[in-house]
Design a protein around this motif. Structure first.
Motif, PDB file in Angstrom:
ATOM      1  N   VAL A 136      15.623 -48.670   4.828  1.00  0.00           N
ATOM      2  CA  VAL A 136      14.731 -49.457   5.684  1.00  0.00           C
ATOM      3  C   VAL A 136      15.362 -49.652   7.062  1.00  0.00           C
ATOM      4  CG1 VAL A 136      13.604 -51.705   5.966  1.00  0.00           C
ATOM      5  CG2 VAL A 136      13.557 -50.553   3.733  1.00  0.00           C
ATOM      6  N   LEU A 145       9.715 -48.253  11.565  1.00  0.00           N
ATOM      7  CA  LEU A 145       9.276 -49.357  10.718  1.00  0.00           C
ATOM      8  C   LEU A 145       8.191 -50.147  11.441  1.00  0.00           C
ATOM      9  CD1 LEU A 145       9.915 -50.702   7.976  1.00  0.00           C
ATOM     10  CD2 LEU A 145      11.502 -52.199   9.184  1.00  0.00           C
ATOM     11  N   SER A 149       7.445 -56.123  10.106  1.00  0.00           N
ATOM     12  CA  SER A 149       7.822 -55.915   8.707  1.00  0.00           C
ATOM     13  C   SER A 149       9.014 -56.792   8.352  1.00  0.00           C
ATOM     14  CB  SER A 149       8.188 -54.447   8.456  1.00  0.00           C
ATOM     15  OG  SER A 149       7.068 -53.630   8.587  1.00  0.00           O
ATOM     16  N   GLU A 154      10.969 -55.397   2.186  1.00  0.00           N
ATOM     17  CA  GLU A 154      10.647 -53.976   2.034  1.00  0.00           C
ATOM     18  C   GLU A 154      11.753 -53.232   1.284  1.00  0.00           C
ATOM     19  OE1 GLU A 154       7.805 -52.968   2.227  1.00  0.00           O
ATOM     20  OE2 GLU A 154       6.873 -54.452   3.525  1.00  0.00           O
ATOM     21  N   LEU A 192       5.162 -48.121   5.133  1.00  0.00           N
ATOM     22  CA  LEU A 192       6.157 -48.889   5.882  1.00  0.00           C
ATOM     23  C   LEU A 192       6.133 -48.553   7.377  1.00  0.00           C
ATOM     24  CD1 LEU A 192       9.280 -48.617   3.556  1.00  0.00           C
ATOM     25  CD2 LEU A 192       7.701 -50.525   3.773  1.00  0.00           C
ATOM     26  N   THR A 193       5.725 -47.342   7.687  1.00  0.00           N
ATOM     27  CA  THR A 193       5.811 -46.883   9.066  1.00  0.00           C
ATOM     28  C   THR A 193       4.460 -46.858   9.773  1.00  0.00           C
ATOM     29  OG1 THR A 193       5.611 -44.557   8.395  1.00  0.00           O
ATOM     30  CG2 THR A 193       7.843 -45.474   8.570  1.00  0.00           C
TER      31      THR A 193
END
Length: 194
Positions: A136, A145, A149, A154, A192-193
């Motif tokens: 991460v 990322l 977030s 994560e 996540l991205t």
């Protein structure tokens, strides 16, 4: 003239033999006698190196950890490419990693009732958590990322996904296990991205 022993070589032989015994025959078969026979060395020699079952079991954990760490250290690249390679390295996708994972599970099941092994199991789990945290962080470093977030959450979520995926790949082998794992992990990394 007495023969000199290459301790590193002997330990490699013992480690490979121990993992084979654990994977093929289970935890109950990981005895000094069985391991000596599998490794092709004298029982007395093995007893000198590992005077207790705990020492032998700890040695197995350490060898698995070292093997995984060596493979991860050899990875190159950056961003999502590096992260995906790192995550795939933690899954039982080839014979070596599958055998290591089965051995971890065998020893880990014993740790449920053997307090001396619990720190090793916790430590291996923490290694995976650190790898997820690093993954991460690498996404964040490359500005991949998603804004806002929670990196810690994560990493925990990624760790849970890896643990579940590893067990699924063990219990439900697939002809295209690497492709399957890559698709699952890529989809998660996209979340996540994105």
């Amino acid at each position: 003239m007495p023969r000199l022993i290459d301790h590193d070589e002997r330990n490699d032989v013992i480690a490979r033999a121990a993992i084979r015994v654990l994977t093929r025959d289970g935890l109950a078969a990981l005895s000094v006698r069985n391991l000596a026979a599998e490794a092709g060395i004298a029982t007395a020699s093995l007893r000198r190196a590992f005077p207790t079952q705990d020492a032998l079991r700890q040695f197995c954990f350490d060898r698995i950890r070292d093997a995984v760490a060596t493979r991860i250290a050899a990875l190159s690249g950056e961003g999502t490419t590096l992260v995906l390679a790192l995550l795939l390295e933690l899954l039982p996708l080839d014979a070596t990693r599958r055998v290591e994972f089965v051995a971890q599970l065998q020893l880990g099941s014993l740790a449920l009732t053997d307090a001396t092994l619990q720190p090793s199991v916790v430590s291996l789990s923490q290694d995976v958590r650190r790898a997820c945290t690093s993954a991460v962080a690498e996404l964040a470093r490359c500005d991949a990322l998603s804004a806002g977030s929670d990196a810690e959450l994560e990493a925990e979520r990624l760790h849970a996904l890896l643990d579940g995926l590893a067990l699924q790949l063990l219990w439900e082998p697939r002809a295209d296990a690497t492709g399957y794992a890559t698709r699952i992990l890529t989809r998660h990394l996209d979340s996540l991205t994105g």
